[in-house]
Design a protein around this motif. Structure first.
Motif, PDB file in Angstrom:
ATOM      1  N   LEU A 334      34.075  -1.529 -44.622  1.00  7.33           N
ATOM      2  CA  LEU A 334      34.997  -1.572 -43.476  1.00  7.33           C
ATOM      3  C   LEU A 334      34.368  -0.920 -42.250  1.00  7.33           C
ATOM      4  CD1 LEU A 334      38.488  -0.828 -45.087  1.00  7.33           C
ATOM      5  CD2 LEU A 334      37.720  -2.972 -44.032  1.00  7.33           C
ATOM      6  N   LEU A 335      33.615   0.151 -42.459  1.00  8.90           N
ATOM      7  CA  LEU A 335      32.916   0.777 -41.332  1.00  8.90           C
ATOM      8  C   LEU A 335      31.864  -0.177 -40.756  1.00  8.90           C
ATOM      9  CD1 LEU A 335      32.428   4.436 -42.621  1.00  8.90           C
ATOM     10  CD2 LEU A 335      33.849   3.695 -40.700  1.00  8.90           C
ATOM     11  N   VAL A 336      31.170  -0.910 -41.633  1.00 11.45           N
ATOM     12  CA  VAL A 336      30.209  -1.915 -41.160  1.00 11.45           C
ATOM     13  C   VAL A 336      30.935  -2.965 -40.318  1.00 11.45           C
ATOM     14  CG1 VAL A 336      28.663  -3.776 -41.889  1.00 11.45           C
ATOM     15  CG2 VAL A 336      28.583  -1.567 -43.055  1.00 11.45           C
ATOM     16  N   ALA A 337      32.118  -3.395 -40.778  1.00 12.09           N
ATOM     17  CA  ALA A 337      32.900  -4.390 -40.039  1.00 12.09           C
ATOM     18  C   ALA A 337      33.337  -3.851 -38.676  1.00 12.09           C
ATOM     19  CB  ALA A 337      34.124  -4.805 -40.854  1.00 12.09           C
ATOM     20  N   VAL A 338      33.832  -2.618 -38.660  1.00 10.90           N
ATOM     21  CA  VAL A 338      34.266  -2.009 -37.393  1.00 10.90           C
ATOM     22  C   VAL A 338      33.077  -1.850 -36.444  1.00 10.90           C
ATOM     23  CG1 VAL A 338      35.212   0.090 -36.344  1.00 10.90           C
ATOM     24  CG2 VAL A 338      36.242  -0.840 -38.423  1.00 10.90           C
ATOM     25  N   GLY A 339      31.922  -1.468 -37.000  1.00 16.52           N
ATOM     26  CA  GLY A 339      30.736  -1.315 -36.161  1.00 16.52           C
ATOM     27  C   GLY A 339      30.310  -2.619 -35.526  1.00 16.52           C
ATOM     28  N   ALA A 340      30.367  -3.701 -36.297  1.00 14.25           N
ATOM     29  CA  ALA A 340      30.007  -5.013 -35.746  1.00 14.25           C
ATOM     30  C   ALA A 340      31.007  -5.434 -34.680  1.00 14.25           C
ATOM     31  CB  ALA A 340      29.956  -6.058 -36.861  1.00 14.25           C
ATOM     32  N   LEU A 341      32.288  -5.235 -34.960  1.00 13.65           N
ATOM     33  CA  LEU A 341      33.320  -5.638 -34.001  1.00 13.65           C
ATOM     34  C   LEU A 341      33.221  -4.826 -32.712  1.00 13.65           C
ATOM     35  CD1 LEU A 341      35.661  -7.645 -33.828  1.00 13.65           C
ATOM     36  CD2 LEU A 341      37.184  -5.830 -34.610  1.00 13.65           C
ATOM     37  N   ALA A 342      32.813  -3.563 -32.839  1.00 14.07           N
ATOM     38  CA  ALA A 342      32.672  -2.720 -31.645  1.00 14.07           C
ATOM     39  C   ALA A 342      31.528  -3.175 -30.751  1.00 14.07           C
ATOM     40  CB  ALA A 342      32.455  -1.261 -32.066  1.00 14.07           C
ATOM     41  N   GLN A 343      30.626  -3.982 -31.281  1.00 11.55           N
ATOM     42  CA  GLN A 343      29.527  -4.507 -30.471  1.00 11.55           C
ATOM     43  C   GLN A 343      29.871  -5.824 -29.798  1.00 11.55           C
ATOM     44  OE1 GLN A 343      25.498  -4.097 -32.431  1.00 11.55           O
ATOM     45  NE2 GLN A 343      26.736  -3.242 -34.104  1.00 11.55           N
ATOM     46  N   ALA A 344      31.054  -6.360 -30.095  1.00 13.54           N
ATOM     47  CA  ALA A 344      31.507  -7.587 -29.438  1.00 13.54           C
ATOM     48  C   ALA A 344      32.115  -7.241 -28.080  1.00 13.54           C
ATOM     49  CB  ALA A 344      32.523  -8.309 -30.321  1.00 13.54           C
ATOM     50  N   ALA A 357      28.007   2.830 -29.716  1.00  9.72           N
ATOM     51  CA  ALA A 357      29.085   3.239 -30.628  1.00  9.72           C
ATOM     52  C   ALA A 357      29.153   2.320 -31.839  1.00  9.72           C
ATOM     53  CB  ALA A 357      30.425   3.247 -29.886  1.00  9.72           C
ATOM     54  N   GLY A 358      29.041   1.023 -31.614  1.00  9.74           N
ATOM     55  CA  GLY A 358      29.084   0.079 -32.718  1.00  9.74           C
ATOM     56  C   GLY A 358      27.923   0.266 -33.682  1.00  9.74           C
ATOM     57  N   LEU A 359      26.718   0.491 -33.151  1.00 14.27           N
ATOM     58  CA  LEU A 359      25.563   0.728 -34.009  1.00 14.27           C
ATOM     59  C   LEU A 359      25.739   2.006 -34.820  1.00 14.27           C
ATOM     60  CD1 LEU A 359      22.711  -0.229 -31.508  1.00 14.27           C
ATOM     61  CD2 LEU A 359      23.308  -1.449 -33.605  1.00 14.27           C
ATOM     62  N   PHE A 360      26.316   3.020 -34.204  1.00 10.21           N
ATOM     63  CA  PHE A 360      26.554   4.293 -34.898  1.00 10.21           C
ATOM     64  C   PHE A 360      27.538   4.112 -36.051  1.00 10.21           C
ATOM     65  CE2 PHE A 360      29.033   8.213 -35.404  1.00 10.21           C
ATOM     66  CZ  PHE A 360      28.012   9.110 -35.716  1.00 10.21           C
ATOM     67  N   ILE A 361      28.645   3.425 -35.786  1.00 10.43           N
ATOM     68  CA  ILE A 361      29.651   3.203 -36.832  1.00 10.43           C
ATOM     69  C   ILE A 361      29.070   2.352 -37.961  1.00 10.43           C
ATOM     70  CG2 ILE A 361      31.914   2.183 -37.334  1.00 10.43           C
ATOM     71  CD1 ILE A 361      32.664   2.821 -34.407  1.00 10.43           C
ATOM     72  N   GLY A 362      28.318   1.317 -37.600  1.00 11.27           N
ATOM     73  CA  GLY A 362      27.669   0.504 -38.624  1.00 11.27           C
ATOM     74  C   GLY A 362      26.688   1.313 -39.456  1.00 11.27           C
ATOM     75  N   GLY A 363      25.982   2.246 -38.803  1.00 14.54           N
ATOM     76  CA  GLY A 363      25.075   3.128 -39.531  1.00 14.54           C
ATOM     77  C   GLY A 363      25.808   4.012 -40.521  1.00 14.54           C
ATOM     78  N   LEU A 364      26.965   4.515 -40.125  1.00 15.66           N
ATOM     79  CA  LEU A 364      27.788   5.296 -41.056  1.00 15.66           C
ATOM     80  C   LEU A 364      28.137   4.463 -42.287  1.00 15.66           C
ATOM     81  CD1 LEU A 364      30.366   7.049 -38.657  1.00 15.66           C
ATOM     82  CD2 LEU A 364      28.388   8.098 -39.778  1.00 15.66           C
ATOM     83  N   GLY A 365      28.533   3.221 -42.040  1.00 12.81           N
ATOM     84  CA  GLY A 365      28.918   2.349 -43.148  1.00 12.81           C
ATOM     85  C   GLY A 365      27.767   2.069 -44.093  1.00 12.81           C
ATOM     86  N   MET A 366      26.603   1.721 -43.549  1.00  9.92           N
ATOM     87  CA  MET A 366      25.461   1.419 -44.413  1.00  9.92           C
ATOM     88  C   MET A 366      24.935   2.677 -45.097  1.00  9.92           C
ATOM     89  SD  MET A 366      25.122  -1.719 -44.609  1.00  9.92           S
ATOM     90  CE  MET A 366      23.603  -1.728 -45.574  1.00  9.92           C
ATOM     91  N   GLY A 367      25.116   3.824 -44.464  1.00 10.20           N
ATOM     92  CA  GLY A 367      24.743   5.080 -45.113  1.00 10.20           C
ATOM     93  C   GLY A 367      25.555   5.331 -46.369  1.00 10.20           C
ATOM     94  N   MET A 368      26.780   4.815 -46.410  1.00  5.42           N
ATOM     95  CA  MET A 368      27.600   4.896 -47.623  1.00  5.42           C
ATOM     96  C   MET A 368      27.268   3.779 -48.604  1.00  5.42           C
ATOM     97  SD  MET A 368      31.416   5.852 -46.205  1.00  5.42           S
ATOM     98  CE  MET A 368      32.072   5.796 -47.881  1.00  5.42           C
ATOM     99  N   VAL A 369      27.155   2.557 -48.089  1.00  5.69           N
ATOM    100  CA  VAL A 369      27.008   1.399 -48.962  1.00  5.69           C
ATOM    101  C   VAL A 369      25.705   1.453 -49.752  1.00  5.69           C
ATOM    102  CG1 VAL A 369      26.656  -1.110 -48.990  1.00  5.69           C
ATOM    103  CG2 VAL A 369      28.473  -0.114 -47.590  1.00  5.69           C
ATOM    104  N   PHE A 370      24.602   1.787 -49.091  1.00  2.00           N
ATOM    105  CA  PHE A 370      23.295   1.664 -49.742  1.00  2.00           C
ATOM    106  C   PHE A 370      23.154   2.538 -50.986  1.00  2.00           C
ATOM    107  CE2 PHE A 370      18.832   2.408 -50.461  1.00  2.00           C
ATOM    108  CZ  PHE A 370      18.293   1.139 -50.357  1.00  2.00           C
ATOM    109  N   PRO A 371      23.299   3.871 -50.899  1.00  2.00           N
ATOM    110  CA  PRO A 371      23.076   4.669 -52.117  1.00  2.00           C
ATOM    111  C   PRO A 371      24.129   4.441 -53.186  1.00  2.00           C
ATOM    112  CG  PRO A 371      23.896   6.066 -50.349  1.00  2.00           C
ATOM    113  CD  PRO A 371      23.619   4.713 -49.738  1.00  2.00           C
TER     114      PRO A 371
END
Length: 512
Positions: A334-344, A357-371
């Motif tokens: 969901l954070l990845v989704a919000v990050g992408a939408l924030a870049q629109a 801001a969108g890149l930052f939020i997306g980074g938070l999301g991928m920081g969770m998803v990956f590990p």
């Protein structure tokens, strides 16, 4: 500190191979100018690496289970380092793309074995810490790639984004030989033969999938070459599945897909990479060709994503046992989704600060998803399938990135063409050149008095394309978050640690 030396050795290799997925992003305009490449060629500079990495991972994972994780890791590291040197020396698009493919094969040898090497080296709490650090290295490297690419391209030239791998690769080779222990259960000579047919069929499936997607830029989705490629893709996939079902020693055990946790981890990683990094290449092109930023400036805009990914990955590793996958993976997506939408919502007058801001939020999301997805995938299968599971997981990761780049390129070109039709003589060619980073070249060909209006038109076409792909990525990530939450609704971490390696795969996750 010697206890963590194996983590450093594996981390160096992981850092290089992940960074090389994204380090080319800010160098694309310079590569395009230097080698006179088209949009299709630019896509293959990125996707050739990701494709080879994805196509080889399943085979390499199985190979590592038979020949030894450490041996395959060292071989992959050597191939990657040599290919990096030749990439930097390339003077033609064909040589560069070919060496990017070779790089990807070497990277597969490293990536398919990294988690297994850590798993054999560390136990209990140490393993959780090691996975957290490794996840931080991997996610941070992906996001640091654009910044490193900007610094090297602007300061030394685009070839140095590859030359920098050579000393790091040599150091990693020496360190691995000295400090990474050989797993106790080294395979013997009685191992069954590799499934060569399965390897070739999967490689044909992945390459035809990407080729068809990339060809759609030029010939359209209904063009003969596109349809033939997708036809080959479908036949190769069917043949691969039938081959795996009939084989006594399959390259990929299809029964693993019946495990909800394993399948959910694969899908989450695919969609996360697709959305978070799929259109980052075109954000970089927009920053440089239309907002006037330098490669370094474009890399700095993407730096917050790096910081967010690294910090969250470290936290995820430290408190890995406390996270319930049924909550953490959906939240990350969901954070990845919000990050992408924030870049629109970009406009022709938008600047680079608009996407931070969108890149930052997306980074938070991928920081969770990956590990979390990595650990979920590895621990949800039997221990003897660890290499196979790691290979499958990373295959989905790289396919997500590669398919995202290819599909978003097609969408970008289609939207730009639609915006330019009726305003320029050849909308199709102009759209291809624009989305490949040629805005300044297009403008330079126009009369001086017409340039301001043309610049505004090109910027409008490009940002409309970016807005479209951002919304598509956000929607896909949000839907996947809901599906993942439903699939994992009964999954939770077991209380037991990793003291019994042979039971980790079946006992690490239990239903409640």
């Amino acid at each position: 500190m010697r206890k963590w030396a194996p983590l450093l050795a594996v981390g160096l290799g992981t850092f290089m191979l992940i960074m090389d997925v994204t380090i080319t992003l800010v160098a694309l305009p310079d590569i395009s100018t230097s080698l006179h490449t088209s949009l299709d060629a630019l896509a293959w500079v990125i996707d050739g690496y990701a494709l080879a990495l994805a196509a080889a991972l399943l085979a390499v994972g199985t190979l590592a289970d038979r020949w030894g994780q450490r041996r395959v890791y060292l071989a992959g590291l050597a191939v990657f380092t040599i290919a990096s040197l030749i990439c930097g020396l390339s003077h033609t698009p064909a040589l560069l793309i070919t060496m990017r493919v070779v790089q990807g094969v070497g990277a597969a040898g490293m990536f398919a074995t990294s988690v297994s090497l850590l798993r054999h080296t560390y136990q209990g709490r140490d393993y959780g810490i090691a996975m957290g650090v490794w996840g931080a290295i991997a996610s941070g490297a992906a996001a640091l790639g654009p910044l490193a690419g900007g610094v090297l391209t602007q300061g030394l030239g685009w070839g140095w984004i590859f030359f920098v791998n050579v000393p790091i690769g040599i150091a990693a080779l020496v360190l691995t030989v000295r400090v990474v222990p050989k797993p106790a259960n080294q395979p013997g000579n009685a191992q069954p033969n590799l499934d060569v047919a399965g390897m070739l069929l999967f490689a044909l499936f992945a390459s035809s999938l990407l080729y068809g997607t990339i060809r759609s830029h030029a010939s359209g989705w209904t063009g003969s070459q596109t349809l033939i490629a997708f036809g080959v893709c479908a036949v190769a996939l069917l043949a691969f599945v039938l081959r795996q079902r009939a084989s006594d020693h399959p390259m990929f055990d299809l029964a693993l897909l019946r495990r909800p946790a394993f399948t959910a981890a694969l899908v989450a990683m695919f969609v996360g990479e697709f959305t978070a990094y799929g259109f980052m290449a075109y954000t970089s092109i927009w920053l440089q060709s239309l907002t006037g930023l330098s490669p370094l400036g474009a890399g700095l805009i993407m730096l917050p994503s790096s910081a967010a990914s690294m910090i969250v990955s470290m936290m995820a590793g430290r408190w890995l046992r406390r996270f319930l996958p049924r909550y953490s993976l959906p939240v990350g997506l969901l954070l990845v989704a919000v990050g992408a939408l924030a870049q629109a919502g970009l406009t022709p007058g938008s600047t680079g600060s608009r996407v931070i801001a969108g890149l930052f939020i997306g980074g938070l999301g991928m920081g969770m998803v990956f590990p979390l997805a990595t650990t979920l995938a590895i621990e949800s299968v039997p221990h003897r399938r660890a290499g196979m599971a790691a290979g499958a997981f990373t295959t989905f990761q790289q396919l997500g990135y590669a398919v995202g780049v290819a599909i978003f390129a097609s969408v970008m070109a289609a939207v730009a063409k639609s915006e330019l039709t009726g305003h320029v003589t050849d909308a199709h060619t102009t759209a291809q050149e624009l989305t490949g980073g040629g805005a300044q070249a297009i403008t330079a060909q126009a009369p001086v008095t017409a340039r301001p209006a043309l610049e505004h038109l090109l910027s409008t076409a490009f940002v409309h394309g970016l807005n479209t792909v951002a919304v598509i990525g956000a929607a896909l990530a949000a839907v996947t978050a809901l599906i993942t939450g439903f699939v994992l609704r009964r999954e939770t971490w077991a209380a037991a640690e990793y003291a019994e390696p042979d039971n980790v795969g079946t006992n690490a996750l239990v239903n409640t």
